[in-house]
Design a protein around this motif. Structure first.
Motif, PDB file in Angstrom:
ATOM      1  N   ILE A 208     -27.574 -22.133 -51.043  1.00 49.23           N
ATOM      2  CA  ILE A 208     -27.317 -21.519 -50.531  1.00 49.23           C
ATOM      3  C   ILE A 208     -28.121 -20.423 -50.049  1.00 49.23           C
ATOM      4  CG2 ILE A 208     -25.470 -19.653 -50.552  1.00 49.23           C
ATOM      5  CD1 ILE A 208     -24.062 -20.893 -51.989  1.00 49.23           C
ATOM      6  N   MET A 209     -28.836 -20.204 -50.934  1.00 48.21           N
ATOM      7  CA  MET A 209     -30.485 -19.344 -50.142  1.00 48.21           C
ATOM      8  C   MET A 209     -31.594 -20.079 -49.681  1.00 48.21           C
ATOM      9  SD  MET A 209     -31.085 -17.912 -54.206  1.00 48.21           S
ATOM     10  CE  MET A 209     -32.369 -17.105 -54.036  1.00 48.21           C
ATOM     11  N   LEU A 210     -31.812 -21.106 -49.718  1.00 45.73           N
ATOM     12  CA  LEU A 210     -31.976 -22.239 -48.321  1.00 45.73           C
ATOM     13  C   LEU A 210     -31.320 -22.205 -47.696  1.00 45.73           C
ATOM     14  CD1 LEU A 210     -33.563 -24.474 -51.327  1.00 45.73           C
ATOM     15  CD2 LEU A 210     -34.872 -22.741 -50.179  1.00 45.73           C
ATOM     16  N   GLY A 211     -30.307 -21.986 -47.475  1.00 43.47           N
ATOM     17  CA  GLY A 211     -29.711 -22.314 -45.924  1.00 43.47           C
ATOM     18  C   GLY A 211     -29.657 -20.628 -45.465  1.00 43.47           C
ATOM     19  N   ALA A 212     -29.671 -19.813 -46.132  1.00 43.40           N
ATOM     20  CA  ALA A 212     -30.076 -17.932 -45.852  1.00 43.40           C
ATOM     21  C   ALA A 212     -31.312 -18.053 -45.247  1.00 43.40           C
ATOM     22  CB  ALA A 212     -29.081 -17.339 -47.010  1.00 43.40           C
ATOM     23  N   VAL A 215     -31.526 -19.484 -41.913  1.00 43.32           N
ATOM     24  CA  VAL A 215     -30.831 -19.104 -41.266  1.00 43.32           C
ATOM     25  C   VAL A 215     -31.649 -16.979 -40.330  1.00 43.32           C
ATOM     26  CG1 VAL A 215     -28.461 -17.655 -40.176  1.00 43.32           C
ATOM     27  CG2 VAL A 215     -28.678 -20.066 -41.333  1.00 43.32           C
ATOM     28  N   LEU A 216     -32.421 -16.756 -41.741  1.00 40.78           N
ATOM     29  CA  LEU A 216     -32.829 -15.777 -41.038  1.00 40.78           C
ATOM     30  C   LEU A 216     -33.611 -15.727 -40.673  1.00 40.78           C
ATOM     31  CD1 LEU A 216     -32.572 -13.354 -45.012  1.00 40.78           C
ATOM     32  CD2 LEU A 216     -31.158 -13.152 -42.622  1.00 40.78           C
ATOM     33  N   THR A 217     -34.569 -16.948 -40.675  1.00 41.82           N
ATOM     34  CA  THR A 217     -36.368 -16.988 -40.541  1.00 41.82           C
ATOM     35  C   THR A 217     -35.799 -17.462 -38.885  1.00 41.82           C
ATOM     36  OG1 THR A 217     -36.987 -18.193 -42.309  1.00 41.82           O
ATOM     37  CG2 THR A 217     -38.133 -19.016 -40.043  1.00 41.82           C
ATOM     38  N   ARG A 223     -38.564 -10.163 -35.305  1.00 46.50           N
ATOM     39  CA  ARG A 223     -39.193  -9.646 -36.511  1.00 46.50           C
ATOM     40  C   ARG A 223     -40.369 -10.041 -37.484  1.00 46.50           C
ATOM     41  NH1 ARG A 223     -35.377  -5.263 -37.088  1.00 46.50           N
ATOM     42  NH2 ARG A 223     -36.285  -4.786 -38.066  1.00 46.50           N
ATOM     43  N   PRO A 224     -41.639 -10.216 -36.742  1.00 46.62           N
ATOM     44  CA  PRO A 224     -42.611 -10.899 -37.550  1.00 46.62           C
ATOM     45  C   PRO A 224     -42.315 -10.034 -39.303  1.00 46.62           C
ATOM     46  CG  PRO A 224     -43.472  -9.046 -35.938  1.00 46.62           C
ATOM     47  CD  PRO A 224     -41.735  -9.383 -35.344  1.00 46.62           C
ATOM     48  N   GLU A 225     -42.594  -8.844 -39.160  1.00 49.04           N
ATOM     49  CA  GLU A 225     -42.678  -7.614 -39.858  1.00 49.04           C
ATOM     50  C   GLU A 225     -41.470  -8.141 -41.901  1.00 49.04           C
ATOM     51  OE1 GLU A 225     -39.821  -5.040 -38.197  1.00 49.04           O
ATOM     52  OE2 GLU A 225     -41.397  -6.452 -37.234  1.00 49.04           O
ATOM     53  N   LEU A 226     -40.765  -9.583 -41.112  1.00 44.53           N
ATOM     54  CA  LEU A 226     -39.469  -9.621 -41.719  1.00 44.53           C
ATOM     55  C   LEU A 226     -39.644 -10.661 -42.217  1.00 44.53           C
ATOM     56  CD1 LEU A 226     -36.267  -7.326 -40.328  1.00 44.53           C
ATOM     57  CD2 LEU A 226     -37.741  -6.548 -43.109  1.00 44.53           C
ATOM     58  N   LEU A 227     -40.608 -11.760 -41.360  1.00 39.55           N
ATOM     59  CA  LEU A 227     -40.446 -13.004 -41.653  1.00 39.55           C
ATOM     60  C   LEU A 227     -41.049 -12.777 -42.734  1.00 39.55           C
ATOM     61  CD1 LEU A 227     -41.200 -14.301 -37.544  1.00 39.55           C
ATOM     62  CD2 LEU A 227     -39.207 -14.723 -39.279  1.00 39.55           C
ATOM     63  N   ARG A 234     -37.376 -18.032 -49.182  1.00 38.44           N
ATOM     64  CA  ARG A 234     -37.181 -19.660 -48.231  1.00 38.44           C
ATOM     65  C   ARG A 234     -38.467 -20.505 -49.718  1.00 38.44           C
ATOM     66  NH1 ARG A 234     -39.676 -24.290 -47.435  1.00 38.44           N
ATOM     67  NH2 ARG A 234     -41.184 -22.821 -46.946  1.00 38.44           N
ATOM     68  N   ARG A 235     -39.193 -20.082 -50.073  1.00 36.61           N
ATOM     69  CA  ARG A 235     -40.414 -20.887 -50.383  1.00 36.61           C
ATOM     70  C   ARG A 235     -39.927 -20.372 -52.140  1.00 36.61           C
ATOM     71  NH1 ARG A 235     -44.675 -17.498 -49.559  1.00 36.61           N
ATOM     72  NH2 ARG A 235     -44.764 -16.904 -51.510  1.00 36.61           N
TER      73      ARG A 235
END
Length: 402
Positions: A208-212, A215-217, A223-227, A234-235
């Protein structure tokens, strides 16, 4: 035990035989030689008639009446054979004339020969009896113990231990070993179930964390500051999922693990990319040396976690210099230029929860112990050597190359 019984029998029977020989010699001396000497004294004293009456089994000869076979004998007592008879002959001289006293000892020598034969039979019989007793004792005591030891040492034996029904000490030992083996087997099985269950339960939230994170990416492209934060989530989730997969593999019996052909060069390059964030703010470089692709039959998740732990340890404990990774046809070498390890830590380096006293990075001390478990599971080996540059050198040796 057999040798001990045989040695004991040899000593006892040998002593008995020596004593018997001494007794026979003593009897011969006292009953024959002494009697001959007494008869000779009587003869010399002209007491021939007394001699004849007291020693009727003696023959007396004097001067020319001495038989031809006795004439050349020297003075003293002699044993000889004549016409199949065993004779004891005493040659002496009285009044300037030689005399001979002859005692026919054929019956005594027959008894003597029978005694020797009996002693020989007793000697051989004693040794044979010792062998029989030794074998019986060995079959009773040593053989069950040997079978029990062989059964315990046989790693592939799944049958029932011998001697469990015995009522003696062997039975007590067999039942104790069987009980301890069952306890260890149950504890190992519970550990495997626990590892498998925990790993299985962790895979769902990690997925679930990987999927989320993905999606956020996709939604935070503007919003490059959040990427960067999303990529970190994700990593870490991906690495945790990978470690969970490795734990699931470790929970399985090595003999039933599925080995696949993997390219170690590609695997190491991927792990080097994952270690790049650990180099930020450090004057540290990663050098990878490999002349050709190296293929090996192994479990990808386990090889990944072993290489990852070695690289992460090197990156975390080296502030500046070079971390060198060399891939050979027989192994992988990870060498750093850090401060190295104290001598006290090296002896227990691969034990659980062992960390250096000068660690400035928080950790559980499980990384190298996991590497050790991984290599044992794969049939590989790992060793640590001090680096000539002052740091540490870890070598993974694999024995199942494709």
């Amino acid at each position: 035990m057999i040798a001990a019984y045989v040695l004991l029998a040899v000593i006892i029977v040998g002593f008995f035989s020596g004593a018997t020989f001494y007794v026979v010699a003593k009897i011969e001396k006292e009953l024959i030689d002494t009697r001959l000497a007494r008869a000779a004294d009587l003869w010399a004293a002209d007491s021939y008639h007394a001699v004849q009456s007291q020693t009727l089994d003696l023959s007396f000869f004097k001067g020319t009446s001495i038989p031809q076979p006795f004439q050349k004998l020297a003075f003293g007592t002699h044993e000889m054979k004549l016409n199949g008879r065993g004779l004891h002959v005493l040659i002496g001289e009285a009044g300037g004339e030689r005399y001979a006293v002859v005692d026919d000892q054929s019956d005594f020598e027959s008894i003597e020969s029978s005694s020797y034969i009996t002693l020989g039979i007793a000697f051989l019989g004693g040794i044979g009896l010792a062998i029989l007793i030794g074998r019986a004792s060995a079959n009773r005591v040593i053989l069950p113990l040997t079978k029990l030891a062989q059964s315990v040492q046989n790693k592939h034996s799944t049958g029932r231990l011998p001697g469990l029904d015995a009522t003696d000490e062997i039975g007590v030992l067999a039942r104790a070993i069987d009980d301890r083996t069952n306890q260890l087997s149950h504890a190992l099985q519970r550990e495997r179930w626990f590892t498998a269950d925990v790993s299985h339960e962790l895979r769902t939230p990690l997925t679930i964390m990987l999927g989320a994170a993905e999606v956020l990416t996709s939604r935070l492209q503007d919003r490059p500051e959040l990427l960067g934060m999303t990529e970190r989530i994700r990593r870490n989730a991906s690495e945790t999922a990978q470690q969970v997969g490795a734990l699931l593999q470790l929970a399985r019996v090595p003999e039933v693990s599925d080995l696949v052909l993997i390219n170690l060069r590609t695997l190491i390059e991927r792990e080097l990319e994952r270690c790049q964030p650990l180099l930020r703010g450090k004057a540290l470089t990663l050098d990878f040396h490999c002349t050709d692709d190296v293929l090996a039959l192994a479990i990808p998740e386990l090889v990944t976690i072993a290489v990852s732990n070695l690289l992460r340890n090197a990156c975390q404990h080296t502030e500046q210099g070079v971390i060198s990774i060399c891939l050979y046809s027989s192994g992988i070498v990870v060498e750093d230029s850090g401060a190295g390890l104290p001598e006290a830590v090296r002896a227990r380096l691969f034990d659980r929860f062992v960390r250096g006293d000068d660690d400035f990075i928080s950790g559980s001390g499980l990384g190298l112990s996991i590497v050790k478990r991984v290599t044992e599971h794969l049939g590989w080996s790992v060793r640590h050597d001090p680096s000539p540059n002052g740091g540490s050198r870890f070598t993974l040796l694999f024995f199942n190359r494709a």
